[in-house]
Scaffold this motif. Structure first.
Motif, PDB file in Angstrom:
ATOM      1  N   ALA A  21     -86.464 -18.308  -5.726  1.00 30.83           N
ATOM      2  CA  ALA A  21     -85.628 -18.232  -6.933  1.00 30.83           C
ATOM      3  C   ALA A  21     -84.799 -19.507  -7.118  1.00 30.83           C
ATOM      4  CB  ALA A  21     -84.727 -17.003  -6.857  1.00 30.83           C
ATOM      5  N   TYR A  28     -83.500 -24.823  -0.748  1.00 28.32           N
ATOM      6  CA  TYR A  28     -83.575 -24.265   0.614  1.00 28.32           C
ATOM      7  C   TYR A  28     -84.955 -24.437   1.221  1.00 28.32           C
ATOM      8  CZ  TYR A  28     -79.185 -22.127  -0.619  1.00 28.32           C
ATOM      9  OH  TYR A  28     -77.896 -21.949  -1.008  1.00 28.32           O
ATOM     10  N   GLY A  37     -92.221 -16.955  -5.047  1.00 26.45           N
ATOM     11  CA  GLY A  37     -91.082 -16.075  -5.309  1.00 26.45           C
ATOM     12  C   GLY A  37     -89.755 -16.761  -5.115  1.00 26.45           C
ATOM     13  N   ASP A  86     -76.901 -12.885  -1.373  1.00 24.45           N
ATOM     14  CA  ASP A  86     -76.354 -14.242  -1.495  1.00 24.45           C
ATOM     15  C   ASP A  86     -77.463 -15.117  -2.080  1.00 24.45           C
ATOM     16  OD1 ASP A  86     -74.882 -16.536  -1.189  1.00 24.45           O
ATOM     17  OD2 ASP A  86     -75.085 -16.647   0.985  1.00 24.45           O
ATOM     18  N   SER A 146     -90.203 -12.399  -0.500  1.00 25.62           N
ATOM     19  CA  SER A 146     -89.370 -12.392  -1.696  1.00 25.62           C
ATOM     20  C   SER A 146     -88.836 -10.983  -1.955  1.00 25.62           C
ATOM     21  CB  SER A 146     -90.180 -12.855  -2.898  1.00 25.62           C
ATOM     22  OG  SER A 146     -89.436 -12.609  -4.068  1.00 25.62           O
ATOM     23  N   SER A 147     -87.550 -10.896  -2.319  1.00 23.89           N
ATOM     24  CA  SER A 147     -86.969  -9.571  -2.577  1.00 23.89           C
ATOM     25  C   SER A 147     -87.360  -9.025  -3.951  1.00 23.89           C
ATOM     26  CB  SER A 147     -85.456  -9.607  -2.402  1.00 23.89           C
ATOM     27  OG  SER A 147     -84.943 -10.805  -2.876  1.00 23.89           O
TER      28      SER A 147
HETATM   29  C1  SAM Z   1     -77.322 -19.043  -0.672  1.00 24.79           C
HETATM   30  S1  SAM Z   1     -78.709 -18.948   0.422  1.00 24.79           S
HETATM   31  C2  SAM Z   1     -78.302 -17.685   1.528  1.00 24.79           C
HETATM   32  C3  SAM Z   1     -77.563 -18.218   2.703  1.00 24.79           C
HETATM   33  C4  SAM Z   1     -77.237 -17.174   3.747  1.00 24.79           C
HETATM   34  N1  SAM Z   1     -76.336 -16.173   3.208  1.00 24.79           N
HETATM   35  C5  SAM Z   1     -76.621 -17.852   4.963  1.00 24.79           C
HETATM   36  O1  SAM Z   1     -75.403 -17.710   5.165  1.00 24.79           O
HETATM   37  O2  SAM Z   1     -77.342 -18.521   5.684  1.00 24.79           O
HETATM   38  C6  SAM Z   1     -79.954 -18.263  -0.615  1.00 24.79           C
HETATM   39  C7  SAM Z   1     -81.222 -17.883   0.126  1.00 24.79           C
HETATM   40  O3  SAM Z   1     -82.081 -17.129  -0.754  1.00 24.79           O
HETATM   41  C8  SAM Z   1     -83.423 -17.410  -0.409  1.00 24.79           C
HETATM   42  N2  SAM Z   1     -84.322 -16.978  -1.510  1.00 24.79           N
HETATM   43  C9  SAM Z   1     -84.767 -17.688  -2.582  1.00 24.79           C
HETATM   44  N3  SAM Z   1     -85.568 -16.924  -3.357  1.00 24.79           N
HETATM   45  C10 SAM Z   1     -85.627 -15.704  -2.760  1.00 24.79           C
HETATM   46  C11 SAM Z   1     -86.308 -14.486  -3.077  1.00 24.79           C
HETATM   47  N4  SAM Z   1     -87.078 -14.372  -4.161  1.00 24.79           N
HETATM   48  N5  SAM Z   1     -86.159 -13.451  -2.222  1.00 24.79           N
HETATM   49  C12 SAM Z   1     -85.371 -13.542  -1.128  1.00 24.79           C
HETATM   50  N6  SAM Z   1     -84.694 -14.655  -0.772  1.00 24.79           N
HETATM   51  C13 SAM Z   1     -84.823 -15.724  -1.579  1.00 24.79           C
HETATM   52  C14 SAM Z   1     -83.392 -18.914  -0.159  1.00 24.79           C
HETATM   53  O4  SAM Z   1     -84.509 -19.327   0.597  1.00 24.79           O
HETATM   54  C15 SAM Z   1     -82.059 -19.065   0.599  1.00 24.79           C
HETATM   55  O5  SAM Z   1     -82.288 -18.945   1.965  1.00 24.79           O
END
Ligand code: SAM
Length: 405
Positions: free
Chosen positions: A249, A227, A247, A218, A201-202
């Motif tokens: 989101a 996802y 984590g 993104d 998680s970021s």
């Molecule tokens: C809109 S998608 C990104 C798609 C990516 N840009 C692509 O083209 O394949 C959002 C991503 O954020 C991830 N995500 C959700 N919570 C997160 C968190 N706390 N930290 C990092 N990534 C997270 C999800 O698992 C998902 O893969």
């Protein structure tokens, strides 16, 4: 049952021959791996309702055996671990075309991923894919993926004058890493990798404070796409234990994740605050977002202001998949708002405004943009005002069905 045959620039659909039926029943087509139980979730509920219990249930026997066999053979294909890893990910990638969920598109003769349109799909004409693939047709096959990898590698070689060095993957719980760019005490460039891949998680990022020009992200769109759930079949094939979802989101009403009041905003705030920590004073956080639900927008705006960021500008862009079958003729968002923010500081910024047309969606985004542009200086009662102003726009009204007369 129909069989698609391809070759010599031709494709044909026909009933299977006795030979093809016999080949499909061959004794060696006996899968052995179990991929684990399908858990209850927002998207998985449809699978459970239709009687699927284990992840392997989504795959015809022959597809399972072929994937298993290719994964067994992959390590012997090269002494280069990177090549084997690429081959493995092409094979694993092919499992998104799960035979019992993959379907034909009725507009173009091609099959779709089992989670196309961000849902697990059901169909009356499922497509069992050719796992290895052919050079002439077929979507999502191992061969297609390998061809794309080669293309990407060639692009990288042509556009960079050297082999890029990549560190990781490391977990986001690892120790902080030094800045990736900079000079040592003698003014020589630091010997650092070009990229560090971090998994997790970021909410925790590994770069030093104030060391970054741009955070380009993104994020998920509130509860629109699960996802985590949709990637579970791929994780099961890869032998990965399901990641800790604390984590994640994404609001998930089936599991209760981030449903509690304020919890989604709190998680977003912690992620944006961590991103803001990395930025130099003149560094930017840029991301796109789309949602029809004004509450989702209010939460994002709230989180950005709470994270110590201020808006520089925003722009409206067409979302890349607006012609998706899932978006055809339904009232989905077809526009994304790109948001550009910087940390709150004394530096002057010149704000830029989005260019908007007069569609219902643009009317809605125009109001959203007004509040986005005020991030960093929003009044205490902005949320109430914002929700009030969007409440009358057509775009967020529920779809009215034409009456049958
Ligand atoms: C809109 S998608 C990104 C798609 C990516 N840009 C692509 O083209 O394949 C959002 C991503 O954020 C991830 N995500 C959700 N919570 C997160 C968190 N706390 N930290 C990092 N990534 C997270 C999800 O698992 C998902 O893969």
């Amino acid at each position: 049952m129909l069989v698609e045959r391809a070759g010599d620039g031709r494709r044909e659909l026909a009933t299977p021959t006795a030979g093809e039926l016999k080949a499909a029943e061959a004794a060696h087509m006996q899968p052995r791996r179990s991929l684990g139980d399908i858990p209850i979730g927002q998207e998985t509920s449809v699978l459970l309702r239709h009687g699927f219990r284990q992840w392997e249930d989504l795959y015809p026997r022959r597809q399972r055996s072929m994937v298993e066999r290719l994964l067994e053979l992959a390590p012997a294909c090269s002494t280069d671990a990177g090549v084997v890893a690429a081959l493995r990910s092409a094979i694993l990638g092919s499992t998104e075309m799960a035979g019992h969920l993959s379907r034909w598109d009725r507009y173009y003769l091609k099959s779709y991923e089992s989670m196309a349109g961000h849902r697990f799909n059901f169909t009356t004409l499922p497509v069992e894919p050719n796992v290895w693939g052919t050079t002439t047709s077929g979507r999502g096959t191992t061969l297609r993926r390998l061809v794309q990898f080669v293309k990407a590698a060639e692009w990288l070689r042509t556009n960079t004058d050297r082999q890029l060095s990549v560190e990781g993957p490391v977990p986001s719980t690892a120790a902080l890493v030094p800045a990736l760019l900079g000079q040592n005490i003698d003014g020589d460039p630091l010997e650092r990798p070009d990229a560090v891949v971090v998994v997790g998680s970021s909410q925790r990022q590994l770069l030093p404070t104030g060391s970054v020009d741009l955070v380009l992200t993104d994020p998920p769109y509130h509860d629109d796409v699960q996802y985590g759930e949709l990637s579970r079949p791929l994780q099961a094939w890869a032998g990965l234990t399901p990641p800790d979802s604390s984590g994640d989101a994404v609001v998930n009403r089936a599991t209760g994740q981030l449903v509690a009041d304020g919890s989604y905003t709190a998680l977003l705030t912690s992620i944006f605050r961590e991103s803001a920590r990395l930025l130099r004073d003149d560094g930017h956080l840029i991301f796109s977002y789309a949602n029809r639900d004004p509450q989702a927008w209010a939460n994002v705006i709230d989180a950005l202001q709470g994270a110590g960021l201020r808006a520089v500008g925003c722009a409206v862009v067409h979302s890349e998949n607006e012609t998706d079958h899932a978006k055809r003729n339904v009232r989905a968002c077809t526009l994304d708002l790109l948001l550009d923010l910087v940390p709150v500081s004394n530096l002057a910024v010149e704000k830029f405004q989005p260019k908007l047309g007069d569609s219902d969606e643009e009317e809605f985004l125009g109001i959203v943009a007004e509040y986005v542009l005020a991030i960093g200086a929003l009044s205490t009662d902005w949320r109430h005002e914002f929700l009030e102003s969007v409440s009358t726009v057509n775009f967020i009204r529920p779809l009215r069905r034409p009456r049958n007369t």
